[in-house]
Design a protein around this motif. Sequence first.
Motif, short mmCIF file in Angstrom:
data_model
loop_
_atom_site.label_atom_id
_atom_site.label_comp_id
_atom_site.label_asym_id
_atom_site.label_seq_id
_atom_site.Cartn_x
_atom_site.Cartn_y
_atom_site.Cartn_z
N TRP A 116 0.83 -1.21 0.00
CA TRP A 116 0.00 0.00 0.00
C TRP A 116 0.86 1.26 0.00
O TRP A 116 0.49 2.26 -0.62
CB TRP A 116 -0.97 -0.02 1.17
N SER A 117 2.01 1.24 0.67
CA SER A 117 2.91 2.39 0.64
C SER A 117 3.38 2.67 -0.78
O SER A 117 3.38 3.82 -1.22
CB SER A 117 4.13 2.15 1.54
N ALA A 157 0.19 4.91 5.34
CA ALA A 157 -0.35 3.84 4.48
C ALA A 157 -1.14 2.84 5.32
O ALA A 157 -2.20 2.37 4.89
CB ALA A 157 0.79 3.15 3.73
#
Length: 181
Positions: A2-3, A48
Amino acid sequence: TWSCFLLSEYPDKLAALHEELNQVLGDRPPDFGDLGALNYTRAVFLEAMRLYPPIHTFSRHAIQDDAIGNADVPAGSIVIVSPWLMHRHRGYWKNPDDFMPERFLPENDQGRDKHLYIPFGAGPRICLGAHFAMAEGVLLLAMLAQRFVLRLRPGHPVMPQALLTLRPRDGMPMRLERRRP
């Protein structure tokens, strides 16, 4: 995952991350001793997890009568807690749907109730690996971002899927481009 996705969508945040990595690491790889200096990298990872918490919901069993707000919770009840919803609650977070790593920089991360941010759960049943996961996540993100720029495949739909952990339903195909400092 997700980052990397969020950084591919926010070039200004990626540029800030690269600036920190250049200043703190230069050309050498990060190590455990760098964790205290990688404040922006840590903030990206934390943000994130706020938007896409690994543990999106969990339950707790009420051992005695209690109340949550105006709702009575009788002993024996099962209470569902949703970090996904809590981390996006407009009453707790300014611009909750925006990717704003700066909210987790040390100078901005004071005074927040510790129970408003719970990507690993909270209390006596908090994830035992939370500290390890944080160190590993920050160092991995630093290593990746130091060497590569990740770009989401154009047109790929990104949809979270709530399984045991929160993950992208159709994967996260990304193109790695060698970074030039």
